[in-house]
Design an enzyme around this catalytic site. Structure first.
Site, PDB file in Angstrom:
ATOM      1  N   CYS A 181      10.479   7.121   2.858  1.00 17.30           N
ATOM      2  CA  CYS A 181       9.528   7.970   2.129  1.00 17.30           C
ATOM      3  C   CYS A 181       9.291   9.274   2.887  1.00 17.30           C
ATOM      4  O   CYS A 181       9.271  10.356   2.293  1.00 17.30           O
ATOM      5  CB  CYS A 181       8.215   7.223   1.927  1.00 17.30           C
ATOM      6  SG  CYS A 181       7.027   8.112   0.887  1.00 17.30           S
ATOM      7  N   CYS A 205       3.828  -0.059  -0.072  1.00 25.98           N
ATOM      8  CA  CYS A 205       2.962   0.455  -1.136  1.00 25.98           C
ATOM      9  C   CYS A 205       3.396   0.000  -2.519  1.00 25.98           C
ATOM     10  O   CYS A 205       2.553  -0.190  -3.402  1.00 25.98           O
ATOM     11  CB  CYS A 205       2.887   1.977  -1.070  1.00 25.98           C
ATOM     12  SG  CYS A 205       4.434   2.838  -1.453  1.00 25.98           S
TER      13      CYS A 205
END
Length: 370
Positions: free
Chosen positions: A95, A193
């Site tokens: 990410c 997440c």
């Protein structure tokens, strides 16, 4: 602005430092109605609203940018593909590499901004010649430089981390409360997440078709069967369901996951020791060593909260193959292909590589598997 306390305080400090600041929240979920569950997950509707409230208090413009498609392709799909290939990826590294300091930074530069500012606990330091270097935060307990190890030299040039010199998270929370931020006591996010319930094994089982295969010892003897190699990772002890105990009565651990043959190799704990790691996908977070092909002393860290280990590293060329090879002075334990090895020179992040191969410190003949 993720909607957490760190990015809110970082934005406020950037404004007070005299910068023109615009708050941006990244919408990464393919389900915009996703709700937050305690401290699991991030980038939810509640997080976006928390970020906007903080931006309003600071007095800066605030936008939500939809990067959900890019996130799915570069992080979620990569995560699935890596596990299917028998590797253990770190989605937070991907990410930062592909989204926060690539897609976001690219768009920011195109719009005329100079840098991306985040609430990571890390520091940017100028060397004697004015070159920017990425360093650990002042508080090692909160240091997040490891997950930033994937930044390239150019990305470091366009990064700001206002919290790097902060002694503790408690001080950041106290500052947030003084500023009137509602997120002052908001729990930190943890786990992956996009798997907010924390059940990685179950999540993967829905996306990678399971196939029964063999569980072997290091010499190739069949000890049992598994229902899907994707459910295993190097260093794992539980869930093997072998039944027959080892001859020495000691537990066995996953040593390898071989997707081509759909087999899982297990053995004693001491066989997890690794004396060499290497990867051909590597980057430098600033200026590279003058001659990286000459062995140099450093420290290597293979997990976000692992202790750094003294090592010797170098870039090795073998024909057309070029890889970053690291030999720790003391064996590392439970290293899996797909993990990221971040190399430090003192507090400075020198660079990183995605681990492609490992070399065991213990030959097969030196241990007993069954």
């Amino acid at each position: 602005m993720s909607g957490g306390v760190d990015s809110a305080v970082a934005a406020a400090r950037a404004v007070e430092a005299g910068h023109e600041v615009v708050g941006v929240h990244l919408a990464l979920s393919r389900m915009p109605g996703t709700l937050r569950t305690g401290s699991r997950g991030c980038c939810t509707v509640e997080d976006s609203m928390d970020a906007q409230r903080a931006a309003n208090i600071i007095g800066i413009p605030y936008y939500v940018w939809d990067f959900s498609e890019r996130f799915k392709l570069d992080v979620v799909d990569d995560f699935i593909a890596e596990y299917a290939a028998g590797r253990t990826p770190n989605p937070c590294m991907r990410c930062n590499e592909k989204i926060k300091f690539a897609a976001l930074l690219e768009k920011a530069i195109d719009l005329g901004f100079d840098a991306v500012c985040t609430g990571h606990y890390a520091s940017i330091v100028l060397d004697a010649d004015g070159n920017k270097e990425l360093h650990r935060a002042a508080a090692w307990a909160k240091d997040q430089s490891y997950v930033l190890g994937v930044l390239t030299a150019d990305q470091v040039q366009h990064s700001m981390f206002p919290l790097g010199a902060t002694p503790s998270k408690a001080e950041v929370r106290a500052e947030a409360a003084e500023r009137g931020f509602s997120v002052a006591n908001k729990p930190d996010s943890y786990d992956i997440c996009f798997i907010p319930d924390g059940d990685t094994r179950g999540w993967l089982a829905e996306r990678v078709a399971p196939a029964t295969g063999d569980i072997l010892d290091r010499e190739g003897k069949k000890l049992g069967e598994h229902e899907g190699a994707v459910a295993f990772t190097v260093g794992q002890r539980k869930g093997l369901s072998i039944g027959t105990p080892a001859a020495d009565g000691k537990p066995r651990f996953v040593l390898e996951v071989r997707p081509i043959t759909n087999t899982v190799v297990v053995g004693p704990k001491e066989a997890l020791a690794v004396k060499e790691i290497a990867g051909d996908s590597y980057t430098w977070a600033g200026l590279a060593p003058l001659n990286p092909e000459v062995p140099f002393e450093c420290h290597v860290q293979i997990r976000a909260h692992a202790d750094p280990v003294a090592a010797v590293a170098q870039v090795v060329r073998d024909g057309e193959r070029v890889e970053f090879m690291i030999r720790p002075h003391e064996p590392l334990t439970g290293v899996a292909p797909g993990q990221t090895a971040v190399v430090y020179m003192g507090t400075r992040v020198l660079g990183q590589c995605t681990i492609d191969r490992t070399v065991s410190a213990v030959p097969v003949s030196a241990v007993t598997d069954a």
